[in-house]
Design a protein around this motif. Sequence first.
Motif, PDB file in Angstrom:
ATOM      1  N   LYS A 193       0.859  -1.301   0.106  1.00 36.81           N
ATOM      2  CA  LYS A 193       0.093  -0.037   0.085  1.00 36.81           C
ATOM      3  C   LYS A 193       0.972   1.321   0.072  1.00 36.81           C
ATOM      4  N   GLY A 194       0.177   2.321  -0.461  1.00 34.64           N
ATOM      5  CA  GLY A 194       1.075   3.717  -0.261  1.00 34.64           C
ATOM      6  C   GLY A 194       0.642   4.854  -1.058  1.00 34.64           C
ATOM      7  N   VAL A 217     -10.214  -0.073  -2.865  1.00 34.86           N
ATOM      8  CA  VAL A 217      -8.832   0.047  -3.344  1.00 34.86           C
ATOM      9  C   VAL A 217      -8.005   0.953  -2.417  1.00 34.86           C
ATOM     10  N   GLY A 218      -8.662   2.252  -1.789  1.00 38.15           N
ATOM     11  CA  GLY A 218      -7.992   3.011  -0.885  1.00 38.15           C
ATOM     12  C   GLY A 218      -8.942   4.416  -0.630  1.00 38.15           C
ATOM     13  N   THR A 219      -8.166   5.300  -0.467  1.00 42.87           N
ATOM     14  CA  THR A 219      -8.749   6.486  -0.010  1.00 42.87           C
ATOM     15  C   THR A 219      -8.334   7.819  -0.763  1.00 42.87           C
ATOM     16  N   LEU A 220      -9.275   8.694  -1.209  1.00 42.33           N
ATOM     17  CA  LEU A 220      -8.995   9.814  -1.832  1.00 42.33           C
ATOM     18  C   LEU A 220      -8.312  11.193  -0.852  1.00 42.33           C
ATOM     19  N   PHE A 221      -7.362  11.832  -1.035  1.00 41.70           N
ATOM     20  CA  PHE A 221      -7.039  12.915  -0.464  1.00 41.70           C
ATOM     21  C   PHE A 221      -6.927  14.070  -0.972  1.00 41.70           C
ATOM     22  N   HIS A 234      -1.887  -1.410  -4.072  1.00 42.96           N
ATOM     23  CA  HIS A 234      -1.179  -1.306  -5.275  1.00 42.96           C
ATOM     24  C   HIS A 234      -1.540  -2.064  -6.326  1.00 42.96           C
ATOM     25  N   ASP A 235      -1.910  -3.627  -5.631  1.00 43.06           N
ATOM     26  CA  ASP A 235      -2.303  -4.627  -6.557  1.00 43.06           C
ATOM     27  C   ASP A 235      -3.901  -4.582  -6.949  1.00 43.06           C
TER      28      ASP A 235
END
Length: 255
Positions: A193-194, A217-221, A234-235
Amino acid sequence: MPGEIATDRRLWELTGKDGLHFLQGLVSNDVRPLERADGIVWAALLSPQGKYLADFFIVRLAGRLFIDISDRLAEATFRRLGMYKLRADVQIAPLDLPVVRGLGEPPTGALPDPRHPDLGWRGYGLTGDAPSIDWDAIRVAQVIPESGLELIPDDSYILESGFERLHGVDFRKGCYVGQEVTARMKHKTELRKGLVRVSISGDAPFGAEITADGKPVGTLFTRSGDRAIAFVRHDRAAGEMRAGEAVLALDSAET
């Protein structure tokens, strides 16, 4: 371009013969170069579990030692530093001096921001104007996290947040709080992750969940124009992604 007063920063001074030694055993970066000369070091304070608690600049200027920290993190950080002080000869006190930052030719006494050349310089006790520089645009372009935004206390890990690329961690300095976890992430695992830069079209709020094919997938900043900083797995961050009503993709010019 003149410098501007960073109204969201607070300045503290460390006095006593153990100041640098005290910090050396706590923070992620090597502060020993400040024993020999004036300068500036960016570092993080971590929990014993290796999670981010705060980041700040450690500054030596004209023989004095300062900490330049986000106003929102200052009180909690210095309470924690006080817990570690024990018998060390170090005193920490607030200073009524402005933190000034700017781009272009630095004034006398200013120091270059150690994270990235595009962040210009920082000065202490200098004259500054009202804030006017679009720092978010610079941060998004170079994927530079900000405390309280992309850097979340008790949640973020500094290697997933770009501290190695931005000169905020030293792997040769020896022990500090959270060092064991950080070293293990560096040497024994591949980061899954990153923070990355993404292109974005459409509306999505800060903190929106990013998905792809219905999977998280993740979070928007932070967003600036048609690009933003995002924290992703990342995957799963391949092809088209979505957040709110926006369509996202990894920026083809990602740094």
